[in-house]
Design a protein around this motif. Structure first.
Motif, PDB file in Angstrom:
ATOM      1  N   ARG A 239     -30.977  10.383  18.227  1.00 16.33           N
ATOM      2  CA  ARG A 239     -31.041   9.015  17.725  1.00 16.33           C
ATOM      3  C   ARG A 239     -32.410   8.407  18.030  1.00 16.33           C
ATOM      4  O   ARG A 239     -32.511   7.254  18.426  1.00 16.33           O
ATOM      5  CB  ARG A 239     -29.958   8.142  18.367  1.00 16.33           C
ATOM      6  CG  ARG A 239     -28.602   8.359  17.823  1.00 16.33           C
ATOM      7  CD  ARG A 239     -28.491   7.747  16.419  1.00 16.33           C
ATOM      8  NE  ARG A 239     -27.183   7.991  15.845  1.00 16.33           N
ATOM      9  CZ  ARG A 239     -26.836   9.123  15.254  1.00 16.33           C
ATOM     10  NH1 ARG A 239     -27.690  10.106  15.136  1.00 16.33           N
ATOM     11  NH2 ARG A 239     -25.632   9.277  14.756  1.00 16.33           N
ATOM     12  N   ASP A 240     -33.458   9.224  17.836  1.00 16.78           N
ATOM     13  CA  ASP A 240     -34.809   8.777  18.126  1.00 16.78           C
ATOM     14  C   ASP A 240     -35.334   8.087  16.858  1.00 16.78           C
ATOM     15  O   ASP A 240     -35.950   8.711  15.995  1.00 16.78           O
ATOM     16  CB  ASP A 240     -35.663   9.991  18.503  1.00 16.78           C
ATOM     17  CG  ASP A 240     -36.972   9.589  19.123  1.00 16.78           C
ATOM     18  OD1 ASP A 240     -37.421   8.459  18.863  1.00 16.78           O
ATOM     19  OD2 ASP A 240     -37.551  10.390  19.862  1.00 16.78           O
ATOM     20  N   ILE A 241     -35.069   6.791  16.754  1.00 16.07           N
ATOM     21  CA  ILE A 241     -35.325   6.065  15.501  1.00 16.07           C
ATOM     22  C   ILE A 241     -36.788   6.127  15.046  1.00 16.07           C
ATOM     23  O   ILE A 241     -37.048   6.493  13.900  1.00 16.07           O
ATOM     24  CB  ILE A 241     -34.810   4.613  15.610  1.00 16.07           C
ATOM     25  CG1 ILE A 241     -33.286   4.639  15.455  1.00 16.07           C
ATOM     26  CG2 ILE A 241     -35.435   3.708  14.565  1.00 16.07           C
ATOM     27  CD1 ILE A 241     -32.637   3.301  15.293  1.00 16.07           C
ATOM     28  N   PRO A 242     -37.768   5.824  15.890  1.00 16.14           N
ATOM     29  CA  PRO A 242     -39.153   5.887  15.392  1.00 16.14           C
ATOM     30  C   PRO A 242     -39.527   7.284  14.895  1.00 16.14           C
ATOM     31  O   PRO A 242     -40.191   7.423  13.868  1.00 16.14           O
ATOM     32  CB  PRO A 242     -39.995   5.511  16.621  1.00 16.14           C
ATOM     33  CG  PRO A 242     -39.069   4.811  17.533  1.00 16.14           C
ATOM     34  CD  PRO A 242     -37.718   5.372  17.283  1.00 16.14           C
ATOM     35  N   LEU A 243     -39.071   8.288  15.599  1.00 19.51           N
ATOM     36  CA  LEU A 243     -39.398   9.659  15.200  1.00 19.51           C
ATOM     37  C   LEU A 243     -38.700  10.006  13.878  1.00 19.51           C
ATOM     38  O   LEU A 243     -39.298  10.625  12.991  1.00 19.51           O
ATOM     39  CB  LEU A 243     -38.956  10.625  16.305  1.00 19.51           C
ATOM     40  CG  LEU A 243     -39.394  12.075  16.140  1.00 19.51           C
ATOM     41  CD1 LEU A 243     -40.902  12.198  16.078  1.00 19.51           C
ATOM     42  CD2 LEU A 243     -38.851  12.945  17.265  1.00 19.51           C
ATOM     43  N   LEU A 244     -37.473   9.575  13.758  1.00 23.78           N
ATOM     44  CA  LEU A 244     -36.701   9.836  12.542  1.00 23.78           C
ATOM     45  C   LEU A 244     -37.346   9.130  11.348  1.00 23.78           C
ATOM     46  O   LEU A 244     -37.571   9.732  10.289  1.00 23.78           O
ATOM     47  CB  LEU A 244     -35.273   9.320  12.770  1.00 23.78           C
ATOM     48  CG  LEU A 244     -34.159   9.832  11.882  1.00 23.78           C
ATOM     49  CD1 LEU A 244     -34.150  11.343  11.842  1.00 23.78           C
ATOM     50  CD2 LEU A 244     -32.815   9.324  12.388  1.00 23.78           C
ATOM     51  N   GLN A 245     -37.669   7.854  11.548  1.00 23.60           N
ATOM     52  CA  GLN A 245     -38.285   7.086  10.457  1.00 23.60           C
ATOM     53  C   GLN A 245     -39.626   7.699  10.069  1.00 23.60           C
ATOM     54  O   GLN A 245     -39.939   7.853   8.889  1.00 23.60           O
ATOM     55  CB  GLN A 245     -38.487   5.636  10.903  1.00 23.60           C
ATOM     56  CG  GLN A 245     -37.191   4.844  10.946  1.00 23.60           C
ATOM     57  CD  GLN A 245     -37.330   3.550  11.707  1.00 23.60           C
ATOM     58  OE1 GLN A 245     -38.193   3.408  12.572  1.00 23.60           O
ATOM     59  NE2 GLN A 245     -36.465   2.594  11.416  1.00 23.60           N
ATOM     60  N   GLY A 246     -40.412   8.048  11.066  1.00 22.79           N
ATOM     61  CA  GLY A 246     -41.740   8.616  10.807  1.00 22.79           C
ATOM     62  C   GLY A 246     -41.644   9.930  10.067  1.00 22.79           C
ATOM     63  O   GLY A 246     -42.379  10.175   9.102  1.00 22.79           O
ATOM     64  N   THR A 247     -40.724  10.784  10.490  1.00 21.95           N
ATOM     65  CA  THR A 247     -40.599  12.099   9.857  1.00 21.95           C
ATOM     66  C   THR A 247     -40.119  11.953   8.414  1.00 21.95           C
ATOM     67  O   THR A 247     -40.666  12.583   7.501  1.00 21.95           O
ATOM     68  CB  THR A 247     -39.609  12.997  10.653  1.00 21.95           C
ATOM     69  OG1 THR A 247     -39.924  12.898  12.026  1.00 21.95           O
ATOM     70  CG2 THR A 247     -39.694  14.435  10.223  1.00 21.95           C
ATOM     71  N   ILE A 248     -39.108  11.114   8.218  1.00 21.80           N
ATOM     72  CA  ILE A 248     -38.590  10.919   6.851  1.00 21.80           C
ATOM     73  C   ILE A 248     -39.690  10.344   5.958  1.00 21.80           C
ATOM     74  O   ILE A 248     -39.904  10.789   4.835  1.00 21.80           O
ATOM     75  CB  ILE A 248     -37.353   9.992   6.848  1.00 21.80           C
ATOM     76  CG1 ILE A 248     -36.193  10.662   7.576  1.00 21.80           C
ATOM     77  CG2 ILE A 248     -36.932   9.648   5.428  1.00 21.80           C
ATOM     78  CD1 ILE A 248     -34.984   9.769   7.777  1.00 21.80           C
ATOM     79  N   LEU A 249     -40.422   9.368   6.501  1.00 15.49           N
ATOM     80  CA  LEU A 249     -41.486   8.736   5.719  1.00 15.49           C
ATOM     81  C   LEU A 249     -42.539   9.759   5.289  1.00 15.49           C
ATOM     82  O   LEU A 249     -42.899   9.838   4.105  1.00 15.49           O
ATOM     83  CB  LEU A 249     -42.143   7.606   6.533  1.00 15.49           C
ATOM     84  CG  LEU A 249     -43.303   6.916   5.843  1.00 15.49           C
ATOM     85  CD1 LEU A 249     -42.816   6.097   4.659  1.00 15.49           C
ATOM     86  CD2 LEU A 249     -44.061   6.023   6.811  1.00 15.49           C
ATOM     87  N   VAL A 250     -43.007  10.543   6.241  1.00 12.40           N
ATOM     88  CA  VAL A 250     -44.054  11.518   5.927  1.00 12.40           C
ATOM     89  C   VAL A 250     -43.535  12.534   4.909  1.00 12.40           C
ATOM     90  O   VAL A 250     -44.236  12.879   3.947  1.00 12.40           O
ATOM     91  CB  VAL A 250     -44.557  12.208   7.219  1.00 12.40           C
ATOM     92  CG1 VAL A 250     -45.464  13.389   6.889  1.00 12.40           C
ATOM     93  CG2 VAL A 250     -45.302  11.209   8.088  1.00 12.40           C
TER      94      VAL A 250
END
Lengths: 317, 543
Positions: free
Chosen positions: A280-291
């Protein structure tokens, strides 16, 4: 042509913005608590409250999104909640590994798929067509997680030809173009290549078979052109579609390899996404999905630009 | 008798002997200095925090906790044949003030050095306590604080008495306080200053007083721990020069890495791979572990579990040996909250046997049968740390209980969501509102607070704690008060045993199995001692 490219670029902007919104919001729709990545399960309420404030998770979601977007356009995707490391660094490292894996798997799949599809289309209805059809159905429908495990059991644990996991000796992902490192690439790339292989084979087969029945091919034959010359015409006419399908496949491989990367502990974006989801690492999840999404958008843009270069009629349309 | 051969004189053969001896000596020299390396495939997705307090739960302390760092009071984690006990760590002794039982005095060890060469003294203890408890201190680290604050809830104040003495005052009299201290690890203030007061930099160049130093950290890929030759505890010197921790979260991938020789040992092989590992010559090490896999019942009015006959029937309806078989032997049937070898087990009269007839009889007395079943909703996790084989085990239990007239319905959620339900207590809307009357969550039972008292103390009902089912028994509360004021470990153990007896006799939970924390080892690995704990001592590993 210039106006066509400009138009495509302009279309990309709202798509990219939507991508940022979707990648930000998606993780909030998932159940669970991001603070579980940093707080023990029985953490008291005051610890949870303090952590929410420390990570800005106590603010309204639109404000969180605004701040995140502002930082993201400056290349700052924040820090991973679980590890404290820069998300950009984490994601770019993983992207390079996945690009390598997806690139090799995609290239192998596309080349083999084009060859097999062309042969099957040319000898439409023959034994080679039947083999190609079976292979393409297997490629599209086989669970890749299962295939990866089977290959590992045969080639790693039984025959000991290739390593079972990782991208380098001792868990290292530092890539070198030497034989030792290449051994780590073989099984995951082979597993992943069956996806484009199946799809490209089916696409090329259908295109070639259809093209050979077109009037202009019959006319070319009537004019006495050699098979090689006819093949050049067929290839040129089928190339834009194949390019579009291949481009999409590379995009899918970039993000769709979660299970394969997990089976082989390949330190790419799929593995990173899997880790980020479970933590549930939100910044990492958001960053990975975005990239990944932006990569997909960029790839589509590239295909859109390349297609009229190959077939100018598309640019004029 | 004249010998057939006489040994030639030394000078003639000297060059030949040299030819043999020199390479032999060189080989011996090389082997004497060749680094011994153990590659350990760990089940985590990343290397746990290396700054001091590891994240990712109790199991992480064996990797980057008690390797790089030491606590004031340690846990004996290199004995396999009995439960460990509290032992001296960086505090050579500790005692409670006989006049004010809230005051504890810790005498610190002299001569212990941090990896950076600075000396461990009282200032370092105060600095570290501020690091996790005082958010106004410059060294306060929210992440470390989040890990350890729930584990040291008793500390109220602390002060330096002299260079080697520290005094800690607890919020109330708490004789169990020393059990909290193995979780609190001491980092080097000097190293933090040297690295510009930056915990992120400290993570890659940490400094503790532990038996290993961190040599290399590649996030999500590996951490290299090398032997600390200057370690203060000569009885616990590392037997391997280097231990490489490699995160491999997928259990099957971990097993494949072991089978293909990429790692030398792994934790938690999946049960279905056990026969293959054994037949390939790998050693499987298990031991009873402070962990239990239960259904924690609601005891609130309206709950289907308020009737003790139903709770007992559920406990009698489970074939625990069958579940052990389902786990390919990687579990031990539970007889209570803690294992029967624990000093806190006591002598409960209710025995957790498999007796379908008795279970049916109890259900009939309560007014239920297979034709007229009792319905209950249980919230369970899909899987995750501590949940063992969550779904197959729950389905097994569902079928077993159906045979005695208990019809279970599952609400399946992710582990993180389950924690939310757990922390909120049964009365919360997310539980009571959905008709949930039991929760299935693996519990760590390593110390009296974590294993026992927090689940039955009426003062620990949500939001104050994790007495999830809202159990309220004044007699048990009184026993807990006595435990907190009894400083003789034997008296403490006896009182804890009484509490545990009550829990079992009241069938407060449906206890199923204990985990055995399995490890699979290549034949090259020697000296791995699996303690009866989540803390494991990696200094004993030999290659």
């Amino acid at each position: 042509m210039f106006s066509y490219i400009l138009k495509r670029l302009l279309y990309t902007l709202p798509i990219a913005l939507s991508v940022t919104l979707v990648s930000f919001m998606l993780v909030y729709l998932a159940p669970g608590d991001p603070l579980n990545a940093i707080a023990p399960a029985d953490a008291p309420a005051e610890v949870i409250t303090a952590l929410k404030a420390a990570y800005g998770l106590d603010q309204p979601i639109p404000i969180q999104y605004g701040k995140w977007l502002l930082r993201a356009v400056q290349g700052d995707l924040g820090k991973s909640i679980a590890s404290g490391r820069e998300v950009v660094t984490e994601v770019l490292g993983a992207v390079s590994n996945t690009l390598l894996l997806a690139g090799v798997a995609g290239l192998a799949g596309v080349l083999a798929g084009c060859l097999l599809g062309a042969l099957a289309g040319y000898w439409h209805g023959g034994w080679i067509d039947r083999i190609a059809t079976v292979l393409s159905v297997i490629g599209v429908s086989i669970p890749h997680y299962w295939l990866g495990l089977v290959l590992t059991i045969i080639f790693s644990t039984k025959l000991a030809w290739f390593p079972a996991m990782g991208a380098g000796p001792g868990g290292s992902s530092e890539w070198l173009w030497d034989l030792e490192h290449m051994r780590y690439l073989v099984l995951p790339a082979l597993t992943l290549s069956v996806i484009p292989l199946g799809i490209i084979t089916r696409t090329v087969r259908a295109l070639v078979a259809d093209m050979l029945e077109q009037e202009f091919v019959i006319a070319l034959r009537a004019r006495g052109l050699s098979n090689r010359a006819i093949f050049r015409h067929v290839a040129k006419n089928t190339a834009p579609t194949i390019l579009a399908v291949a481009g999409l496949q590379l995009g899918y491989l970039m993000g769709g390899s979660i299970l394969v990367e997990t089976v082989f502990a390949w330190p790419g974006t799929g593995f990173l996404l899997n880790t980020a989801i479970f933590q549930r690492d939100i910044p990492l999840l958001q960053g990975t999905i975005l990239v990944l999404c932006l990569f997909f958008v960029a790839l589509n843009l590239l295909v859109d630009i390349l297609q009229p270069l190959i077939d100018p009629r598309m640019g004029r349309a | 008798m004249h010998p057939l051969f006489t040994l030639p004189k030394l000078p003639k053969l000297f060059p030949l002997r040299c030819l043999i001896a020199v390479p032999f000596a060189l080989a011996l020299h090389a082997s004497a200095f060749a680094e011994t390396v153990a590659r350990y495939g760990i089940s985590m997705a990343d290397i746990p925090l290396t700054t001091g307090q590891p994240d990712r739960g109790a199991g992480a302390y064996q990797f980057t906790g008690h390797t790089i760092y030491d606590p004031l009071v340690a846990w004996e984690s290199n004995i396999a044949t009995r439960p460990g006990k509290l032992i001296a760590g960086l505090a050579s002794s500790w005692k409670v003030d006989p006049k004010d039982n809230k005051k504890w005095t810790f005498t610190l060890r002299k001569g212990a050095l941090f990896h950076d060469g600075s000396e461990f003294k009282a200032d370092a203890v105060i600095w570290n306590l501020d690091k996790v408890l005082n958010d106004k201190s410059p060294q306060f680290d929210a992440k470390q604080s989040a890990q350890v604050r729930p584990r040291i809830p008793s500390i109220a104040t602390y002060a330096k008495v002299n260079e080697y003495t520290v005094e800690i005052t607890t919020k109330s009299v708490d004789a169990l306080f020393p059990y909290q201290l193995p979780w609190f690890l001491i980092s080097s203030p000097a190293q933090w200053e040297k690295l510009g007061r930056d915990w992120n930099k400290f993570a890659s160049q940490p400094s503790g007083t532990g038996p290993f130093k961190l040599d290399k950290l590649v996030p999500r890929e590996r951490a290299d721990l090398v032997k600390n030759a200057a370690y203060w505890d000569k009885t616990r010197m590392a037997q391997t020069d280097r231990i490489v921790l490699i995160p491999i979260p997928d259990a099957l991938t971990r097993s494949n890495a072991l089978l293909s020789g990429q790692v030398d040992l792994i934790e938690s092989p999946p049960p279905d791979v056990v026969p293959q590992l054994k037949s390939a010559g790998f050693k499987l090490v298990t031991n009873v572990t402070p962990h239990v896999w239960p259904y924690h019942f609601s005891t609130q009015p309206g709950s289907p579990w308020t009737d003790i006959r139903v709770r007992k029937a559920a406990n009698l309806a489970i074939d625990r040996e069958g579940i052990v078989k389902l786990m390919n032997g990687l579990a031990i049937p539970a007889k209570g909250q803690v294992d029967s070898t624990s000093p806190w087990f006591g002598k409960p009269t209710f025995k957790l046997t498999y007796d379908i007839a008795a279970a049916r009889a109890l259900m009939a007395q309560a007014g239920y049968s297979q034709a007229k079943p009792l319905k209950a909703k249980v919230i369970i996790a899909q899987g995750g740390t501590g949940q063992m084989l969550s779904l197959p085990m729950n389905e097994y239990i569902q079928q077993s209980l159906a045979e005695v007239g208990i019809q279970l319905e599952f609400e399946v959620v992710e582990l993180e969501t389950l924690y939310l339900h757990w922390r909120s207590g049964v009365k919360a809307d997310m539980n009571a509102g959905k008709g949930i009357s039991a929760i299935n969550l693996g519990y760590v039972t390593s110390d009296p607070f974590y294993g026992i008292t927090r689940f039955v103390d009426s003062r620990a009902i949500a939001p104050n704690g994790v007495n999830w089912g809202g159990y309220n028994n004044p007699k048990v509360d009184a026993l807990i008060d006595q435990i907190k004021t009894s400083f003789d470990p034997k008296v403490q153990d006896g009182l804890l045993a009484q509490v545990h007896q009550t829990m079992v006799d009241e069938a407060l939970m449906l206890w199923v199995v204990h985990d055995v924390n399995p490890h699979a080892l290549s034949p090259k690995v020697k000296g791995f001692i699996q303690a009866q704990h989540w803390f494991q001592d990696l200094t004993t590993l030999k290659m």
